[in-house]
Design an enzyme around this catalytic site. Structure first.
Site, short mmCIF file in Angstrom:
data_model
loop_
_atom_site.label_atom_id
_atom_site.label_comp_id
_atom_site.label_asym_id
_atom_site.label_seq_id
_atom_site.Cartn_x
_atom_site.Cartn_y
_atom_site.Cartn_z
N LYS A 41 29.19 38.17 55.83
CA LYS A 41 29.79 39.41 55.35
C LYS A 41 29.49 40.59 56.29
CE LYS A 41 29.87 37.93 50.50
NZ LYS A 41 29.59 38.33 49.08
N TYR A 72 39.59 37.91 46.66
CA TYR A 72 38.73 38.03 45.48
C TYR A 72 39.52 38.26 44.20
CZ TYR A 72 34.30 38.04 48.08
OH TYR A 72 33.21 37.68 48.82
N ASN A 85 25.38 41.07 49.93
CA ASN A 85 24.50 39.90 49.87
C ASN A 85 24.73 38.91 51.02
OD1 ASN A 85 26.92 38.91 49.00
ND2 ASN A 85 26.18 38.12 47.04
N HIS A 133 29.03 34.49 51.92
CA HIS A 133 29.85 33.90 50.85
C HIS A 133 29.80 32.38 50.97
CE1 HIS A 133 33.40 33.01 48.35
NE2 HIS A 133 33.74 32.17 49.30
N GLU A 181 40.29 28.41 49.97
CA GLU A 181 39.72 29.44 50.84
C GLU A 181 39.78 29.03 52.32
OE1 GLU A 181 35.81 30.13 49.22
OE2 GLU A 181 36.61 31.10 47.41
N1 UDP Z 1 29.29 41.18 43.33
C1 UDP Z 1 28.96 42.51 43.06
N2 UDP Z 1 28.46 42.82 41.82
C2 UDP Z 1 28.32 41.88 40.84
C3 UDP Z 1 28.67 40.54 41.11
C4 UDP Z 1 29.16 40.23 42.38
O1 UDP Z 1 29.10 43.38 43.92
O2 UDP Z 1 27.87 42.23 39.73
C5 UDP Z 1 29.85 40.83 44.67
C6 UDP Z 1 28.89 40.04 45.55
O3 UDP Z 1 29.10 40.43 46.91
C7 UDP Z 1 29.35 38.62 45.29
C8 UDP Z 1 30.85 38.80 45.18
O4 UDP Z 1 31.00 40.03 44.49
O5 UDP Z 1 28.97 37.74 46.34
C9 UDP Z 1 31.59 37.71 44.42
O6 UDP Z 1 30.97 37.52 43.16
P1 UDP Z 1 30.68 36.07 42.60
O7 UDP Z 1 30.29 36.22 41.15
O8 UDP Z 1 31.83 35.17 42.91
O9 UDP Z 1 29.37 35.62 43.39
P2 UDP Z 1 29.18 34.53 44.54
O10 UDP Z 1 30.10 33.38 44.24
O11 UDP Z 1 29.51 35.21 45.85
O12 UDP Z 1 27.74 34.14 44.47
MG MG Z 2 32.15 33.36 43.92
#
Ligand code: UDP
Ligand code: MG
Length: 149
Positions: free
Chosen positions: A15, A55, A118, A121, A132
Site C-alpha cells: 500500500k 473496494y 496497514n 493487502h 483481484e
Molecule cells: N480499514 C479501515 N478501517 C477499518 C477496517 C478496514 O481503514 O475499520 C481499511 C484497511 O486498510 C483494510 C481495508 O480497509 O486493510 C480493507 O478492510 P478489510 O476488512 O477487507 O481488511 P483486510 O482484508 O485488508 O484485512
Molecule cells: Mg479484505
C-alpha cells in the site's frame, strides 16, 4: 487463462504508506522467504475510480471514503503470488487487519502504522483472489512457475 490456478494464487498490494516509507523490498523479501513465488508484479497507482471499484464491497462502511483517498494517494505495488493454499497462508503472513492485533513478526505488525495505513493487502478468499488478479493483470503479464521452469 489462470483459472486452473484457482486455490494456488493470491493478490497482494504493498500500500502507499509502505511504498512511501521505503519498505517495499523488505516486504517482498519476507514474502519470498515465506515460500511464495512472485508470478506477476507491477508498480502502479490507483485512480480514485479504480480504488472505489477495488473496494466496492466496503462502500457502505464508515471508513470507505478515507480508504479510497489513502489507496489513491501514491504509488502501490501489486503482486500475484503462487503457493499451495496461497490465500490462507498469505493472510497469516500479513497478520490481522488492525496492526494492534497483528501477531509479532507479521508484515502488518512490522510495517503498519494504523488500522487504515496497514502496509499490505491480501485477498480474503480464492474467489476474490481470482477477481483481484484479473483487476490488475492481463494473462500476458502473469508468469506461473510451471510456465517459466
Ligand atoms: N480499514 C479501515 N478501517 C477499518 C477496517 C478496514 O481503514 O475499520 C481499511 C484497511 O486498510 C483494510 C481495508 O480497509 O486493510 C480493507 O478492510 P478489510 O476488512 O477487507 O481488511 P483486510 O482484508 O485488508 O484485512
Ligand atoms: Mg479484505
Amino acid at each position: 487463462m489462470i483459472y486452473h490456478m484457482f486455490g494456488k494464487i493470491t493478490l497482494s498490494i504493498i500500500k502507499p504508506d509502505a511504498v512511501k516509507k521505503g519498505h517495499s523490498i523488505s516486504i517482498l523479501s519476507k514474502i519470498v522467504h515465506a515460500g511464495f513465488h512472485i508470478v506477476a508484479l507491477k508498480m502502479t497507482e490507483l485512480s480514485k475510480k479504480s480504488a472505489i471499484k477495488f473496494y466496492k464491497e466496503h462502500k457502505e462502511k464508515s471508513f470507505f471514503e478515507s480508504l479510497v483517498e489513502f489507496m489513491s494517494s501514491g504509488p502501490i505495488i501489486s503482486i500475484i503470488l503462487e503457493k499451495e493454499n496461497a490465500v490462507r497462508d498469505f493472510r497469516i503472513l500479513i497478520g490481522n487487519t488492525n496492526p494492534i492485533d497483528a501477531e509479532k513478526g507479521t508484515i502488518r505488525n512490522l510495517y503498519a502504522t494504523s488500522l487504515e495505513k496497514n502496509a499490505i493487502h491480501g485477498s480474503d478468499s480464492n474467489q476474490n483472489a481470482f477477481k483481484e488478479c484479473q483487476f490488475f493483470f492481463s494473462s500476458r503479464e502473469i508468469f506461473l512457475i510451471e510456465d517459466i521452469l
